[in-house]
Design a protein around this motif. Structure first.
Motif, short mmCIF file in Angstrom:
data_model
loop_
_atom_site.label_atom_id
_atom_site.label_comp_id
_atom_site.label_asym_id
_atom_site.label_seq_id
_atom_site.Cartn_x
_atom_site.Cartn_y
_atom_site.Cartn_z
N GLY A 194 0.77 -1.24 0.00
CA GLY A 194 0.00 0.00 0.00
C GLY A 194 0.79 1.28 0.00
O GLY A 194 0.21 2.35 -0.18
N HIS A 195 2.10 1.18 0.18
CA HIS A 195 2.87 2.42 0.35
C HIS A 195 4.07 2.46 -0.60
O HIS A 195 4.63 1.43 -0.95
CB HIS A 195 3.35 2.55 1.79
N GLY A 196 4.46 3.66 -0.98
CA GLY A 196 5.60 3.86 -1.86
C GLY A 196 5.65 5.29 -2.36
O GLY A 196 4.90 6.16 -1.89
N LEU A 197 6.52 5.54 -3.32
CA LEU A 197 6.64 6.88 -3.89
C LEU A 197 5.39 7.24 -4.69
O LEU A 197 4.76 6.38 -5.31
CB LEU A 197 7.87 6.94 -4.80
N ASP B 148 -2.16 -16.07 -6.53
CA ASP B 148 -0.94 -15.48 -7.10
C ASP B 148 -0.92 -13.96 -6.95
O ASP B 148 -0.17 -13.27 -7.63
CB ASP B 148 -0.78 -15.87 -8.57
N VAL B 149 -1.73 -13.44 -6.03
CA VAL B 149 -1.68 -12.02 -5.65
C VAL B 149 -1.49 -11.97 -4.14
O VAL B 149 -2.36 -12.39 -3.38
CB VAL B 149 -2.96 -11.28 -6.05
N TRP B 150 -0.32 -11.47 -3.73
CA TRP B 150 0.05 -11.46 -2.31
C TRP B 150 0.09 -10.03 -1.79
O TRP B 150 0.86 -9.19 -2.30
CB TRP B 150 1.41 -12.10 -2.10
N VAL B 151 -0.72 -9.76 -0.77
CA VAL B 151 -0.74 -8.44 -0.15
C VAL B 151 0.14 -8.51 1.10
O VAL B 151 -0.27 -9.04 2.14
CB VAL B 151 -2.17 -8.02 0.22
N ILE B 152 1.35 -8.01 0.98
CA ILE B 152 2.33 -8.04 2.07
C ILE B 152 3.00 -6.67 2.13
O ILE B 152 3.54 -6.21 1.11
CB ILE B 152 3.39 -9.14 1.84
N PRO B 153 2.98 -6.00 3.27
CA PRO B 153 3.60 -4.66 3.34
C PRO B 153 5.08 -4.70 2.95
O PRO B 153 5.80 -5.63 3.31
CB PRO B 153 3.44 -4.28 4.82
N ASN B 154 5.50 -3.68 2.20
CA ASN B 154 6.93 -3.57 1.90
C ASN B 154 7.65 -2.96 3.11
O ASN B 154 7.05 -2.36 3.98
CB ASN B 154 7.17 -2.75 0.62
N VAL B 155 8.96 -3.17 3.14
CA VAL B 155 9.75 -2.75 4.32
C VAL B 155 10.16 -1.30 4.15
O VAL B 155 11.23 -1.01 3.62
CB VAL B 155 10.96 -3.68 4.51
N VAL C 49 15.71 -13.11 18.76
CA VAL C 49 15.33 -11.73 19.08
C VAL C 49 15.22 -10.85 17.83
O VAL C 49 15.09 -9.63 17.95
CB VAL C 49 16.32 -11.10 20.08
N LEU C 50 15.29 -11.44 16.64
CA LEU C 50 15.17 -10.64 15.42
C LEU C 50 13.74 -10.14 15.28
O LEU C 50 12.78 -10.92 15.28
CB LEU C 50 15.54 -11.48 14.19
N ARG C 51 13.59 -8.84 15.14
CA ARG C 51 12.26 -8.25 14.98
C ARG C 51 11.72 -8.57 13.59
O ARG C 51 12.42 -8.40 12.59
CB ARG C 51 12.32 -6.74 15.20
N GLN C 52 10.48 -9.02 13.54
CA GLN C 52 9.88 -9.35 12.25
C GLN C 52 8.37 -9.25 12.33
O GLN C 52 7.76 -9.44 13.38
CB GLN C 52 10.30 -10.73 11.78
N ARG C 53 7.79 -8.95 11.18
CA ARG C 53 6.34 -8.83 11.08
C ARG C 53 5.73 -10.19 10.75
O ARG C 53 6.16 -10.88 9.83
CB ARG C 53 5.95 -7.83 9.99
N VAL D 121 -3.11 -7.10 6.35
CA VAL D 121 -2.72 -5.72 6.62
C VAL D 121 -3.74 -5.06 7.55
O VAL D 121 -4.95 -5.24 7.41
CB VAL D 121 -2.61 -4.92 5.31
N TYR D 122 -3.24 -4.32 8.52
CA TYR D 122 -4.11 -3.65 9.49
C TYR D 122 -4.98 -2.61 8.81
O TYR D 122 -4.52 -1.82 7.97
CB TYR D 122 -3.25 -2.96 10.57
N GLU D 123 -6.26 -2.59 9.19
CA GLU D 123 -7.19 -1.58 8.70
C GLU D 123 -7.83 -0.90 9.91
O GLU D 123 -8.49 -1.56 10.71
CB GLU D 123 -8.27 -2.21 7.82
N PRO D 124 -7.63 0.41 10.05
CA PRO D 124 -8.22 1.11 11.21
C PRO D 124 -9.74 1.10 11.13
O PRO D 124 -10.33 1.07 10.05
CB PRO D 124 -7.65 2.52 11.08
#
Length: 305
Positions: free
Chosen positions: A133-136, A196-203, A281-285, A290-293
């Protein structure tokens, strides 16, 4: 199954650069061709990578499109040679952009690279769309919010563990309404095929996995591929590992991970993340929707209306 060294013995100084079958993880700082030539032909179960897109990032030297495609072809040929008969290659790419502003033009790299896999007699199983959902924000075209993963196999005898990557059903309580299965739950109890469509936030931004790398793989994306296309103990290789996401994901899933990057700073970050992962202890999602308010909260209210 090949016996692997224990994770607890990994330290900054003991993470090997030279591949051995007994290594849990191998991180190489140098040229990806030199790295790939450490592996025997027909030995690697899975190659997952996202090569430079030739867009002028700090980790790449910009070249003409023809030069770039020739270089990528050489790497692809070498990867195929190293791939096991039951193996898979997942090549994740976006667009090469030539020019700036209104004069710019997009070249889809997956389409341009496809013939290089086909000349090696690989079979395309999926063209996976990874969307986020996010980018330039673009001014002269629609903003890019997806990239592609080309999944090829070397033969028809390949690993595909679908049950290991199923996701929750959209309507788990749905029942059949006619025929012999009327009244029975219609979905697979293990979940549905992730498609074959994956909704995964980019880092990007405040993502918990963010490091100093500008184009970083999310762990959940790589883990889905590794779970589906390998078994425990298999070797997973990334010739453009960046900060080590692919080999780390492999290690965490009881596979053997190996990757290379010629940028020393990224190599150092990869080692630090490997130690964190080995210590739990590696931080990972988590791989989750994806969270929706909730509606009516400040983020969902348009202040201009």
């Amino acid at each position: 199954m090949i016996e692997m060294k224990k994770k607890s013995k990994l330290t900054f100084d003991t993470i090997p650069q030279i591949y051995s079958e007994s290594n849990i993880i191998t991180l190489y700082n140098g040229d990806c061709k030199e790295f790939l030539n450490q592996f025997e032909d027909n030995s690697v179960q899975l190659i997952v990578t996202s090569p430079p897109y030739n867009v002028g990032k700090e980790y790449e030297k910009r070249m003409s499109l023809d030069e770039y495609l020739e270089w990528q072809g050489e790497i692809i040929d070498l990867c195929v040679r190293k791939l096991a008969p039951t193996g898979s290659i997942c090549w994740q790419v976006g667009n090469y952009i030539e020019g700036t502003g209104i004069l710019s033009e997009s070249y889809p790299l997956d389409i341009l690279l496809y013939p290089m896999f086909k000349r090696n007699s690989l079979k395309l199983r999926n063209r996976i769309i990874w969307t986020y959902g996010h980018g330039l924000h673009a001014s002269y075209r629609f903003s890019g919010r997806h990239e592609t993963i080309l999944w090829f196999t070397k033969s028809d005898d390949y690993i595909f563990n679908l049950d290991d990557v199923r996701i929750p059903q959209k309507y788990p309580g749905k029942k059949g309404y006619k025929g012999s299965k009327a009244g029975d739950f219609s979905g697979n109890p293990l979940g549905k095929n992730p498609s074959d469509v994956w909704v995964i936030p980019n880092v990007k931004g405040n993502h918990v996995e963010k490091t100093d790398h500008p184009c970083q793989f999310p762990l959940s994306l790589v883990k889905r591929l590794i779970k589906a296309l390998t078994n425990e103990g298999d070797i997973v290789v990334d010739p453009f590992m960046g900060v080590g996401t692919t080999p780390i994901a492999a290690m965490e899933l009881s596979r053997r991970g190996a990757g290379s990057d010629y940028m020393y700073s990224y190599y150092q970050t990869a080692k630090a993340r490997t130690i964190d992962a080995s210590n739990g202890v590696l931080r990972q999602r988590e791989d989750k929707p994806v969270y929706e308010p909730k509606k009516g909260t400040p983020l969902t209210i348009n202040p201009f209306e």
